[in-house]
Write a protein that holds these residues in place. Structure first.
Motif, mmCIF file in Angstrom:
data_model
loop_
_atom_site.group_PDB
_atom_site.id
_atom_site.type_symbol
_atom_site.label_atom_id
_atom_site.label_comp_id
_atom_site.label_asym_id
_atom_site.label_seq_id
_atom_site.Cartn_x
_atom_site.Cartn_y
_atom_site.Cartn_z
ATOM 1 N N GLY A 151 -1.791 3.596 -1.363
ATOM 2 C CA GLY A 151 -0.363 3.863 -1.280
ATOM 3 C C GLY A 151 0.257 3.540 0.062
ATOM 4 O O GLY A 151 1.485 3.401 0.165
ATOM 5 N N LEU A 152 -0.554 3.427 1.103
ATOM 6 C CA LEU A 152 -0.021 3.039 2.413
ATOM 7 C C LEU A 152 0.407 1.577 2.434
ATOM 8 O O LEU A 152 1.158 1.161 3.317
ATOM 9 N N GLU A 189 -4.591 7.336 -2.369
ATOM 10 C CA GLU A 189 -3.566 7.558 -1.350
ATOM 11 C C GLU A 189 -3.605 6.485 -0.263
ATOM 12 O O GLU A 189 -2.563 6.093 0.274
ATOM 13 N N ASP A 239 -0.113 5.927 -7.087
ATOM 14 C CA ASP A 239 0.566 6.246 -5.826
ATOM 15 C C ASP A 239 2.010 6.585 -6.174
ATOM 16 O O ASP A 239 2.721 5.764 -6.765
ATOM 17 N N VAL A 240 2.420 7.793 -5.825
ATOM 18 C CA VAL A 240 3.782 8.238 -6.177
ATOM 19 C C VAL A 240 4.697 8.302 -4.966
ATOM 20 O O VAL A 240 5.883 8.656 -5.099
ATOM 21 N N GLN A 241 4.189 7.976 -3.793
ATOM 22 C CA GLN A 241 4.999 8.041 -2.582
ATOM 23 C C GLN A 241 5.703 6.709 -2.344
ATOM 24 O O GLN A 241 5.052 5.669 -2.244
ATOM 25 N N PRO A 242 7.023 6.686 -2.260
ATOM 26 C CA PRO A 242 7.723 5.421 -2.009
ATOM 27 C C PRO A 242 7.519 4.947 -0.571
ATOM 28 O O PRO A 242 7.249 5.737 0.329
ATOM 29 N N ASP A 261 4.284 -0.053 -2.707
ATOM 30 C CA ASP A 261 5.455 0.815 -2.894
ATOM 31 C C ASP A 261 5.424 1.436 -4.291
ATOM 32 O O ASP A 261 6.128 0.984 -5.193
ATOM 33 N N LYS A 262 4.602 2.407 -4.462
ATOM 34 C CA LYS A 262 4.431 3.144 -5.713
ATOM 35 C C LYS A 262 3.802 2.274 -6.810
ATOM 36 O O LYS A 262 4.009 1.071 -6.862
ATOM 37 N N THR A 280 -6.919 9.046 4.752
ATOM 38 C CA THR A 280 -5.583 8.438 4.629
ATOM 39 C C THR A 280 -4.681 8.845 5.783
ATOM 40 O O THR A 280 -3.946 8.015 6.339
ATOM 41 N N ARG A 281 -4.702 10.118 6.147
ATOM 42 C CA ARG A 281 -3.869 10.584 7.269
ATOM 43 C C ARG A 281 -4.240 9.850 8.556
ATOM 44 O O ARG A 281 -3.364 9.429 9.320
#
Length: 746
Positions: free
Chosen positions: A424-425, A421, A447-450, A428-429, A386-387
């Motif tokens: 999630g990119l 993850e 996915d919890v990252q906005p 939007d959550k 993901t990174r």
């Protein structure tokens, strides 16, 4: 994401050994199990019986399944055992469960020893056949796949089978232009090497074969990993190891350097070259070298790997030196080696249609990798799929691509959390996947990252080799309506595995018992369905290049069934379904005129026919006719490629090197290779380690650089999508409200 690390505390009572069948007598050199292996088998049975998603009793019925799988893993093509050998095993068919529980594995090891004996006998006979001659005017055939054939009834029938096998090996070399003397030498050396490799099999190999027969009898994706295999699995997940940065290959008795990693200790030293042969290895504190001539490649690798910053010395026979040449000593300091070949990579494909040019950014992701240990330690720069993809998306933004394609062909999965993850990119959550345990408990991974790392149009390219985490990601993108899924139906693996370290049951001791990769849950799409068995069905269907009967979850007779559960509430990001029909129509119209796709479909039809017929002629005249037809077809395709290149470069066609323009028959689809037009190399009758290393590497590079038919067409489909969205902005705003142009204020 919640972590599902199965912590198993096992209490083991002393066991008594019950009576077991007597081993088959095959000689004095038969391999035998060691205590750690018999204990590991018993412990594995305890874990499987208590914690597997599909708890299956270890009883007589399971013993029969283990027996059949073990026999198939030894002699799957039914070339070595006689029917009488198989009959002699009947008395142990229902006793393998007892062998595991009582920690007495003499029986499976004895079965292996008889296989080893038959193996050596068959190749000894094959080498004797080379002293004679073959009649290639006789009309007879050789069966290609014998998985469902009967065992040879007697020695005479077995010898006739092997006569045909050797005759086919000889004919392939003969058709490639080799003379009798050269053919005899090549095949004699090949068969000698087979026997040599068999002699290097050790008890761990036999134990792993037997244990995997047990594990996969429960469920297809459950495995036993021996200590060395467990190490290699961990390396594959974190994409790094401590070593010198050289890819090694065994060629006859030598360990040969096949590739040198740029920037590694091996590369920076300037003292090693591709083709150099490693004949000795010494550690920094060792006064002398360990002679590794004739060693197994994994044993040599084990000596060369070691702690970071430690020194290893290699005794090397240079590539340009003869077998009696002078060796040189090379000392290297081990460093962390990143396996960049398996990391995410980007390319940009420019698609021109009329006067319009579209730029499609392609991110190829071979696996969902994650360095668990580095992340656990708190390393800021831990390796993660993901990174890497997030970084690449940032680069593609700067390069102003119109669309992004995530290429997951032949991506067999990896870390489940990375699939969540990575999704999630692009959303939007929200929920991404559900997991159901053996107890029926359902948990939602979200996915919890906005925010979105990429808010433009995107697609996912899959094939039959896309499995597990790849299917989670593709399914989530499809369910959210976030992008188009292109290609062919995926593998159909909808199960979750965890690693169980058997050493945890024996703390404080040095012995290593290996690990279990065990199924503990099944995952479900957020719409309630599962990818299990059926896989992900693409929105835009492209020509199928795989063999669904022989490759994929549906090819396993003990695969878990397809089921559905209650869906989880979620808010779709968009709705690309309205685009599917017109895009599919454009796709079909384009490939109908595309010669490369026509060639691909012709080749796949020929392969399907070959699999169905399952025989090959041993008549030289027939085989020459077949070869001439293939060559004529290759030349016809080559002429087209040359003409196309001439049109592009404005060079006369006769000045172009046409060799790298030939197309290659797509290999049998059990391996689910990417469909490409690759340089053709006529069958030379040789095996990989019999060819010149330099020419072999050059051929591989040419194949890698050749046109990727499916990828190019996928880029065209995404370019068509951009055209439709830009032509009808109101439709774009309705179907893809997340697009920058569709947001208020833009």
């Amino acid at each position: 994401m919640k972590k599902h690390m199965l912590m198993v505390a096992l209490a083991f009572a002393a066991t008594t050994h019950a009576a077991v069948p007597q081993p088959v007598k095959v000689g004095t050199t038969q391999l035998r199990p060691v205590a750690t292996q018999t204990q590991a088998a018993a412990w594995a049975a305890t874990v499987f019986g208590r914690h597997h998603y599909k708890v299956t009793p270890l009883d007589d019925a399971m013993s029969e399944k283990i027996f059949d799988r073990y026999l198939k893993s030894l002699d799957g093509d039914r070339l070595h055992f006689l029917q009488s050998d198989v009959d002699s095993f009947d008395n142990v068919r229902t006793k393998l469960d007892d062998a595991i529980r009582t920690e007495n594995l003499v029986t499976p090891f004895s079965m292996y020893s008889l296989y080893q004996q038959r193996f050596n006998e068959r190749f000894a006979y094959s080498r004797e056949l080379l002293k004679g001659k073959f009649d290639f005017t006789v009309d007879e055939t050789f069966q290609i796949d014998r998985e469902k054939a009967a065992w040879p009834k007697n020695l005479e029938e077995a010898r006739d089978l092997w006569r045909k096998r050797v005759k086919n090996d000889w004919l392939r070399l003969k058709l490639a232009g080799k003379d009798d003397k050269s053919i005899r030498e090549t095949l004699d050396k090949r068969y000698e090497n087979y026997v040599g490799r068999m002699s290097k099999v050790d008890s761990e190999d036999v134990f792993m074969t037997f244990m995997n027969a047990y594990a996969t009898s429960i469920e297809p994706h459950t495995n036993y990993l021996g200590p060395r295999s467990a190490d290699n699995f961990a390396i594959a997940m974190r994409l790094s190891l401590d070593g010198i940065g050289a890819v090694l290959q065994q060629r006859e008795d030598y360990t040969v350097i096949r590739e040198i990693v740029v920037g590694s200790p091996a590369g920076m030293s300037g003292k090693l070259k591709v083709g150099d042969r490693i004949v000795g290895v010494a550690q920094a504190d060792s006064p002398g070298f360990t002679d590794v001539l004739g060693w197994r490649i994994d044993d040599v690798v084990q000596l060369i790997r070691g702690p970071k910053e430690s020194v290893v010395r290699l005794n090397v026979l240079p590539v340009d030196a003869g077998t009696d040449g002078k060796t040189v000593t090379v000392a290297l300091v081990r460093k962390k080696i990143n396996m960049e070949e398996q990391a995410a990579k980007k390319t940009i494909i420019e698609v021109k249609d009329g006067g319009v040019k579209r730029r499609v950014g392609v991110i190829s992701l071979p696996t969902f990798y994650l360095d668990f240990e580095a992340r656990r330690r708190g390393d800021k720069d831990y390796k993660s799929a993901t990174r890497d993809v997030a970084r690449i998306l940032g680069e593609l933004k700067k390069e102003k691509v119109d669309n992004v394609l995530i290429d997951l062909r032949n991506n067999g999965g990896g870390a489940l959390g990375e699939a969540v993850e990575l999704t999630g990119l692009f959303i939007d959550k929200g929920p991404v996947v559900m997991q159901r345990s053996a107890e029926g408990r359902v948990e939602v991974e979200s996915d919890v990252q906005p925010g979105l790392a990429w808010d433009g149009p995107m697609g996912v390219l899959i094939n039959r080799g896309s499995a597990s985490a790849s299917e989670i990601f593709a399914a989530a993108i499809q369910d959210y309506g976030r992008g188009l899924v292109l290609g062919e139906p995926s593998f159909g693996k909808g199960t979750v595995q965890t690693l169980v370290n058997l050493d945890r049951g024996n703390p404080g001791e040095k012995a290593r018992y290996g690990e279990l990769k065990m199924t503990i849950a099944q995952f479900f799409r957020i719409n309630g369905g599962t990818t299990q068995l059926r896989g992900v069905t693409p929105d835009i269907k492209m020509p199928v290049t795989s063999d669904p009967e022989g490759f994929g979850e549906s090819s396993y007779e003990n695969a878990l069934p397809w089921v559905a559960i209650k869906p989880v509430p979620f808010t779709p990001s968009g709705n690309v379904k309205q685009l599917v029909a017109p895009l599919q129509k454009r796709h079909e119209a384009r490939i109908a005129k595309d010669k490369d796709f026509q060639y691909l479909q012709e080749d796949m039809a020929e392969l399907r026919k070959l699999r169905k017929d399952n025989v090959i002629s041993l008549n030289e005249a027939v085989r020459r006719k077949e070869r001439d037809a293939l060559e004529a077809k290759a030349k016809q395709r080559e002429a087209r490629q040359v003409a196309l290149r001439a049109a592009v470069t404005d060079e006369p066609a006769d000045l172009l090197d046409a060799k790298d323009a030939r197309s290659k028959l797509v290999p049998p689809a059990k391996t689910a290779k990417a469909a490409t037009t690759k340089p053709n190399r006529q069958d030379d009758g040789l095996q990989a380690d019999e060819r010149n290393l330099a020419s072999e590497l050059a051929a591989e590079k040419a194949a890698k650089d050749a046109k990727d038919v499916m990828l190019q067409e996928a880029a065209h489909i995404l370019a068509d999508e951009i055209d439709m969205l830009k032509t009808d902005t109101r439709m774009a705003a309705r179907l893809m409200p997340y697009l920058p142009a569709a947001k208020p204020g833009n």
